[in-house]
Write a protein that holds these residues in place. Structure first.
Motif, PDB file in Angstrom:
ATOM      1  N   VAL A  80      41.327  25.030  51.230  1.00  0.00           N
ATOM      2  CA  VAL A  80      41.522  25.856  50.040  1.00  0.00           C
ATOM      3  C   VAL A  80      40.169  26.394  49.601  1.00  0.00           C
ATOM      4  O   VAL A  80      39.228  25.613  49.389  1.00  0.00           O
ATOM      5  CB  VAL A  80      42.172  25.048  48.895  1.00  0.00           C
ATOM      6  CG1 VAL A  80      42.342  25.928  47.665  1.00  0.00           C
ATOM      7  CG2 VAL A  80      43.515  24.469  49.328  1.00  0.00           C
ATOM      8  N   LEU A  81      40.090  27.705  49.459  1.00  0.00           N
ATOM      9  CA  LEU A  81      38.866  28.353  48.998  1.00  0.00           C
ATOM     10  C   LEU A  81      39.227  29.289  47.845  1.00  0.00           C
ATOM     11  O   LEU A  81      40.032  30.213  48.008  1.00  0.00           O
ATOM     12  CB  LEU A  81      38.206  29.143  50.128  1.00  0.00           C
ATOM     13  CG  LEU A  81      36.923  29.915  49.762  1.00  0.00           C
ATOM     14  CD1 LEU A  81      35.854  28.964  49.246  1.00  0.00           C
ATOM     15  CD2 LEU A  81      36.419  30.714  50.946  1.00  0.00           C
ATOM     16  N   LYS A  82      38.624  29.052  46.690  1.00  0.00           N
ATOM     17  CA  LYS A  82      38.911  29.853  45.509  1.00  0.00           C
ATOM     18  C   LYS A  82      37.657  30.620  45.115  1.00  0.00           C
ATOM     19  O   LYS A  82      36.601  30.026  44.868  1.00  0.00           O
ATOM     20  CB  LYS A  82      39.375  28.963  44.352  1.00  0.00           C
ATOM     21  CG  LYS A  82      40.682  28.250  44.641  1.00  0.00           C
ATOM     22  CD  LYS A  82      41.200  27.495  43.433  1.00  0.00           C
ATOM     23  CE  LYS A  82      42.547  26.838  43.747  1.00  0.00           C
ATOM     24  NZ  LYS A  82      43.123  26.141  42.582  1.00  0.00           N
ATOM     25  N   LEU A  83      37.821  31.959  45.054  1.00  0.00           N
ATOM     26  CA  LEU A  83      36.710  32.854  44.742  1.00  0.00           C
ATOM     27  C   LEU A  83      37.109  33.832  43.647  1.00  0.00           C
ATOM     28  O   LEU A  83      36.819  35.030  43.704  1.00  0.00           O
ATOM     29  CB  LEU A  83      36.290  33.617  46.008  1.00  0.00           C
ATOM     30  CG  LEU A  83      35.835  32.752  47.201  1.00  0.00           C
ATOM     31  CD1 LEU A  83      35.678  33.605  48.449  1.00  0.00           C
ATOM     32  CD2 LEU A  83      34.534  32.042  46.872  1.00  0.00           C
ATOM     33  N   GLN A  84      37.733  33.341  42.616  1.00  0.00           N
ATOM     34  CA  GLN A  84      38.165  34.214  41.526  1.00  0.00           C
ATOM     35  C   GLN A  84      36.953  34.824  40.812  1.00  0.00           C
ATOM     36  O   GLN A  84      35.973  34.136  40.516  1.00  0.00           O
ATOM     37  CB  GLN A  84      38.997  33.423  40.515  1.00  0.00           C
ATOM     38  CG  GLN A  84      40.326  32.935  41.025  1.00  0.00           C
ATOM     39  CD  GLN A  84      41.133  32.256  39.928  1.00  0.00           C
ATOM     40  OE1 GLN A  84      40.962  32.555  38.748  1.00  0.00           O
ATOM     41  NE2 GLN A  84      42.004  31.341  40.315  1.00  0.00           N
ATOM     42  N   ALA A  85      37.063  36.111  40.523  1.00  0.00           N
ATOM     43  CA  ALA A  85      36.077  36.833  39.701  1.00  0.00           C
ATOM     44  C   ALA A  85      34.644  36.652  40.209  1.00  0.00           C
ATOM     45  O   ALA A  85      33.708  36.579  39.417  1.00  0.00           O
ATOM     46  CB  ALA A  85      36.190  36.371  38.241  1.00  0.00           C
ATOM     47  N   CYS A  86      34.470  36.564  41.522  1.00  0.00           N
ATOM     48  CA  CYS A  86      33.124  36.554  42.108  1.00  0.00           C
ATOM     49  C   CYS A  86      32.703  38.023  42.283  1.00  0.00           C
ATOM     50  O   CYS A  86      32.858  38.624  43.353  1.00  0.00           O
ATOM     51  CB  CYS A  86      33.119  35.798  43.437  1.00  0.00           C
ATOM     52  SG  CYS A  86      33.412  34.035  43.256  1.00  0.00           S
ATOM     53  N   LYS A  87      32.168  38.604  41.229  1.00  0.00           N
ATOM     54  CA  LYS A  87      31.914  40.046  41.158  1.00  0.00           C
ATOM     55  C   LYS A  87      30.842  40.517  42.134  1.00  0.00           C
ATOM     56  O   LYS A  87      30.773  41.697  42.481  1.00  0.00           O
ATOM     57  CB  LYS A  87      31.508  40.421  39.731  1.00  0.00           C
ATOM     58  CG  LYS A  87      32.508  40.017  38.655  1.00  0.00           C
ATOM     59  CD  LYS A  87      33.822  40.781  38.776  1.00  0.00           C
ATOM     60  CE  LYS A  87      34.769  40.451  37.636  1.00  0.00           C
ATOM     61  NZ  LYS A  87      36.036  41.209  37.712  1.00  0.00           N
ATOM     62  N   TYR A  88      29.997  39.581  42.566  1.00  0.00           N
ATOM     63  CA  TYR A  88      28.871  39.998  43.405  1.00  0.00           C
ATOM     64  C   TYR A  88      29.168  39.886  44.893  1.00  0.00           C
ATOM     65  O   TYR A  88      28.310  40.180  45.722  1.00  0.00           O
ATOM     66  CB  TYR A  88      27.624  39.167  43.049  1.00  0.00           C
ATOM     67  CG  TYR A  88      27.107  39.460  41.664  1.00  0.00           C
ATOM     68  CD1 TYR A  88      26.233  40.522  41.440  1.00  0.00           C
ATOM     69  CD2 TYR A  88      27.524  38.707  40.572  1.00  0.00           C
ATOM     70  CE1 TYR A  88      25.775  40.797  40.165  1.00  0.00           C
ATOM     71  CE2 TYR A  88      27.074  38.981  39.296  1.00  0.00           C
ATOM     72  CZ  TYR A  88      26.194  40.023  39.090  1.00  0.00           C
ATOM     73  OH  TYR A  88      25.739  40.309  37.820  1.00  0.00           O
ATOM     74  N   LEU A  89      30.377  39.445  45.244  1.00  0.00           N
ATOM     75  CA  LEU A  89      30.751  39.429  46.660  1.00  0.00           C
ATOM     76  C   LEU A  89      31.048  40.853  47.123  1.00  0.00           C
ATOM     77  O   LEU A  89      31.746  41.605  46.437  1.00  0.00           O
ATOM     78  CB  LEU A  89      31.979  38.542  46.868  1.00  0.00           C
ATOM     79  CG  LEU A  89      31.797  37.028  46.729  1.00  0.00           C
ATOM     80  CD1 LEU A  89      33.120  36.310  46.961  1.00  0.00           C
ATOM     81  CD2 LEU A  89      30.748  36.515  47.698  1.00  0.00           C
ATOM     82  N   THR A  90      30.548  41.191  48.292  1.00  0.00           N
ATOM     83  CA  THR A  90      30.750  42.538  48.860  1.00  0.00           C
ATOM     84  C   THR A  90      31.814  42.478  49.948  1.00  0.00           C
ATOM     85  O   THR A  90      32.299  41.400  50.312  1.00  0.00           O
ATOM     86  CB  THR A  90      29.446  43.074  49.436  1.00  0.00           C
ATOM     87  OG1 THR A  90      29.024  42.221  50.510  1.00  0.00           O
ATOM     88  CG2 THR A  90      28.355  43.102  48.369  1.00  0.00           C
ATOM     89  N   ASP A  91      32.135  43.669  50.489  1.00  0.00           N
ATOM     90  CA  ASP A  91      33.153  43.721  51.546  1.00  0.00           C
ATOM     91  C   ASP A  91      32.729  42.936  52.776  1.00  0.00           C
ATOM     92  O   ASP A  91      33.569  42.390  53.498  1.00  0.00           O
ATOM     93  CB  ASP A  91      33.420  45.172  51.939  1.00  0.00           C
ATOM     94  CG  ASP A  91      34.036  45.947  50.789  1.00  0.00           C
ATOM     95  OD1 ASP A  91      34.543  45.297  49.847  1.00  0.00           O
ATOM     96  OD2 ASP A  91      34.013  47.188  50.820  1.00  0.00           O
TER      97      ASP A  91
END
Length: 897
Positions: free
Chosen positions: A738-749
């Motif tokens: 399980v990997l949760k990345l909610q609202a990680c605004k600085y992640l790019t494509d």
């Protein structure tokens, strides 16, 4: 002999019998015990229910009807009544002799026997109890005849040949077995059992079941009572109440010569009863309650050579004289006599409680005339004085029980009771601290109760045998000093000014001192003490910790409750025995240091000012510190801990964890948690499987690199962080599910390219990218390549408008089993035969697009279209038609359809 069911049923039970008469009806003169109509001329059953016979066979195997006149079993039809064969057959099935309903009371010298019929019609109407519908049924209990006046034991040869041709069953229960079963029934149920058959009727009348004749609250006439006494002359106990008790008890004295227990109540008992009482030579116990004693004279005498127990409760008489040389216990509680004269040299127990009219001199004379007195209850005798107690102490050296509660004139001055074991002094206004000197001389004392002694200011006692002490509502009590090696129970409550307690005991195991607002000093030397409750003792200071540490006086302490002790600021315990500690509501605590290797449970609810906490070492398996928002420094050494929650510790900057078995760590919203702290934690806790770092903005690339110390990591939550590069996660967390990345605004494509291009995280099943900034193309590639995903959450991904999710070349990809909604999704194309759950909350999609999308999802079971503005109530029918396998549809119009 005549018996009536009214003797065993009260008025309420009579009404119930009337209501149930449609279930059990009295037998007519032309019915046998089973309700079958019997033809008198031909002697045969007209209507016998074959189904009832078959039920009897199925239920009991061999169910036989008790024989009476005109009845015989098919087995015994050929055996003549009275023959040896018949007698032998009868003896083999009935071990106990039959009970004959005959007696010789008309002429004791005559050998002739008088037979009593119990049919209702045989009695004069004036003798029948009023309002009793079960009168005739209970009459069957003692009669030897059926309703036709035919005796049970006689046979009828003319009818036997006809009954021989039909199947008649008989309950195969011996008299011994019935006697044993009936021994568990009370008299009311014995009467009911008597209606079943003649054998039960005979068995239920055995005198073993009628040793105790209870006529309390019964409507019974003098004639009926006399018949009962003649029927059971060997009765040993009798209870009567009501206005007619005098006439009835006089009958009982003349007829029941074996009477041992006599209970009377709620009536007037004349002088003749007390004069005739010696005639009951076997009487051992006499109870009279709420009655007027005597006629015109003002004094009555109770004289009996063998009476052992006498109770005259709530009785009205002026003077009473008791001369019973064998009397052991006597109670005059709540009676209003003004004078008592006792000549009872063996009396052990005397109860004169609430005898308000007895003067001090009468009490003194009565008690001192009983040199063997062991127990004296004189509570609510307001005129008792210390002089009376001194006389009693002198003449009754074996006195062990004394209840002088509500006696305002006693102070125990110069009173010495060395054999006293139980002393009750509730609400004694004369008891003061000076009275403790007299109590201290009672070295055998085991129980001491001093409730509501309003002038008592201090208690200091050294009693080696004291086991129980009560001090409740002693409003001026300020100091308690007890040295009692055998003390096992202490109750102190509502002593508002009590500020000092000193207890020494080797037997005390539990101590409860709740709500002692003024308590500041507590000294305990209790080797066996295991449980202490000091809840809401608001004045307790930090010094209380020394009492319960290893160097204190409680080496066996296991449970300590200090809830709402608001004066505690720094708590430090060093105890090898402590297992449970509760500090709930201690809002002033800022420092907590626990060195308790066996501590398994700690409660810190409401400790919202805690700043520094140390648990080194402890035996805790789980710990929740999320309720301590001001926690700054944390140190934990717990070899057995598996779960730790630090959620909400926003100012936590230093955390040292040594928990080798830790599997779950929740550090969400710990905004000050640094990479160094995370690195040290992962090294010390290599078994962590669940790590939640949501809203930990200080965690960076260095902290992620330390995850390689966690080979078993299965859940990682990095939501609401400022992370840009997730490569350390992809490289070291091969078991991540399980990997949760909610609202990680600085992640790019490109941040997730290792997932769908490099095949990273092969075990990943759940991915949460809600409220992210990834473009549509990146998400489409991710969903098409990560075939091992079972759940993807894309809530709030505003860059998504179209989603075409299908398959090609006739190969079904392993698509997620659940898809969460996209807030601005308008077009949805699905060809997902394995999809089971589809969530489209708040999506701007119309019903046609949904219908087209789900038509190819053959395994879809749950559809959620809540808050979709373009979906109407009529759409539900279309959705079910498009996907017949749908089980649940959630919409804003209804919770579930």
């Amino acid at each position: 002999m005549n018996l009536w069911c009214c003797l065993c049923f009260n008025q309420k039970e009579k009404e119930e019998e009337e209501e149930s008469c449609d279930f059990v009806e009295p037998m007519n003169n032309d019915e046998d015990n089973f309700g079958n109509v019997f033809d008198e001329e031909e002697g045969e059953d007209v209507n016998f229910d074959a189904g009832f016979v078959q039920y009897g066979r199925d239920a009991f195997g061999s169910w036989q009807v008790t024989q009476g006149e005109g009845e015989s079993s098919s087995v015994n039809a050929a055996v003549a009544p009275g023959s040896p064969v018949a007698d032998e057959s009868r003896d083999s099935s009935h071990k106990r002799a039959k009970f004959y309903n005959e007696c010789n009371f008309d002429d004791p010298t005559s050998s002739s026997k008088v037979k009593y019929s119990m049919d209702y019609g045989d009695f004069d109407a004036s003798l029948r109890p009023s309002h009793v519908t079960c009168y005739g049924d209970f009459a069957l209990v003692c009669t030897g005849e059926d309703d036709n006046g035919v005796e049970d034991r006689e046979g009828n040869d003319s009818d036997s040949s006809q009954l021989e041709e039909q199947e008649v069953v008989r309950m195969d229960l011996t008299d011994d077995l019935l006697h044993m079963v009936f021994s568990f029934l009370d008299q009311t149920n014995l009467c009911r059992a008597a209606r079943v058959c003649k054998q039960w009727r005979a068995a239920s009348t055995h005198e073993d079941f009628w040793k105790n004749l209870n006529f309390e609250n019964r409507d019974i006439s003098e004639e009926q009572f006399e018949d009962m006494c003649r029927r059971y002359p060997n009765a040993t106990a009798l209870s009567i109440s009501g206005p007619s008790i005098y006439l009835l008890v006089m009958k009982a004295i003349s007829l029941l010569r074996n009477l041992e227990v006599l209970t009377l109540g709620r009536g007037q008992i004349g002088d003749a009863f007390f004069l005739a009482l010696p005639d009951c030579s076997m009487l051992r116990k006499l109870n009279i309650n709420d009655s007027t004693l005597g006629n015109s004279i003002q004094e009555i005498s109770v004289v009996h050579e063998r009476l052992c127990h006498l109770e005259l409760t709530k009785c009205r008489v002026m003077r009473i004289q008791v001369r019973c040389p064998q009397l052991k216990t006597m109670s005059l509680k709540r009676s209003n006599m003004a004078q008592v004269v006792l000549n009872c040299p063996l009396l052990h127990e005397l109860d004169i409680g609430s005898c308000h009219k007895l003067p001090d001199a009468a009490i003194r004379a009565a008690a001192t005339s009983c040199p063997q007195l062991v127990s004296l209850d004189m509570r609510n005798c307001s005129c008792v004085s210390d002089e009376t107690l001194r006389e009693i102490a002198q003449h009754c050296p074996n006195l062990g029980f004394l209840d002088a509660s509500y006696c305002p004139n006693i102070s125990l001055e110069s009173v010495r009771l060395p054999m006293l074991t139980i002393l009750r002094l509730h609400s004694c206004e004369g008891i003061t601290s000076a009275s403790m000197a007299a109590i201290a001389h009672s070295s055998m004392l085991e129980v001491l109760e001093l409730d509501n002694c309003s002038l008592l200011t201090s208690v200091s006692l050294d009693l080696p045998r004291l086991q129980n002490i009560r001090l409740v509502y002693c409003r001026k009590l300020a100091d308690l000093n007890l040295r009692a090696i055998s003390l096992s129970s202490i109750q102190v409550s509502n002593c508002s000014v009590l500020h000092r307690i000193n207890i020494t005991s080797n037997s005390l195991q539990k101590l409860a001192l709740q709500k002692q607002d003024s308590l500041t000093t507590l000294a305990l030397l209790c080797q066996s003490l295991q449980e202490v409750d000091l809840s809401e003792c608001e004045s307790l200071t930090n010094s209380i910790c020394d009492v319960f540490s290893n160097d204190g006086g409680c080496p066996m302490l296991k449970s300590l409750v200090l809830d709402n002790c608001e004066s505690l600021t720094s708590v430090r315990f060093n105890s090898t025995s402590l297992i449970s500690l509760s500090l709930g509501g201690c809002r002033a605590i800022t420092t907590l240091e626990l060195t308790c290797p066996n501590l398994e449970k700690v409660i810190l609810d409401g400790c919202d000012h805690l700043e520094n906490a140390s648990f080194c070492p402890v035996g805790l398996r789980s710990l929740n510190l999320g309720i301590c928002p001001k926690l700054n420094i944390l140190c934990i050494e717990a070899m057995l801990m598996v779960s730790l929650e630090l959620k909400g510790c926003g100012v936590l900057s230093e955390a040292s964890l040594n928990c080798p078995l830790l599997t779950s760590l929740d550090a969400s919203f710990c905004s000050q948690l640094t990479d160094d702290c995370l690195s040290a934690t992962t090294r010390a806790c290599p078994l962590i499987e669940s790590l939640i770092l949501m809203s930990c903005p200080s965690i960076g690339l260095e902290g992620l690199c330390s995850l390689h110390w966690l080979p078993n990591l299965a859940l990682l939550d990095l939501s609401y962080t400022f992370l840009v590069n997730l490569q350390p996660v992809f490289d070291s967390c091969s078991q991540l599910k399980v990997l949760k990345l909610q609202a990680c605004k600085y992640l790019t494509d490109s941040s997730l390219e290792p997932l769908y291009k490099g095949g990273a995280l092969p075990a990943l099943q759940e991915l949460d990218l809600s409220y992210g900034t990834l473009c549509q193309k990146a998400i489409e590639e991710l969903l098409s390549c990560c075939t091992h995903l079972t759940r993807v959450s894309l809530n709030g991904c505003k860059n998504m408008h179209d989603l075409n999710w299908g398959y090609s070349q006739e190969k079904f990809p392993e698509l997620p089993g659940e898809v969460d909604p996209l807030s601005s999704l308008e077009v949805l194309k699905l060809e997902c035969p394995r999809l089971t759950n589809l969530f489209l909350q708040s999506c701007n999609i119309d019903e046609g697009a949904v219908e087209a999308a789900i038509s190819k999802c053959t395994l879809l079971e749950t559809l959620d279209v809540r808050f979709c503005p373009k979906i109407s109530s009529t759409s539900m029918v279309r959705f079910r038609a498009a996907c017949p396998g749908l089980k649940r549809i959630y919409s804003s119009l209804s919770t579930s359809t």
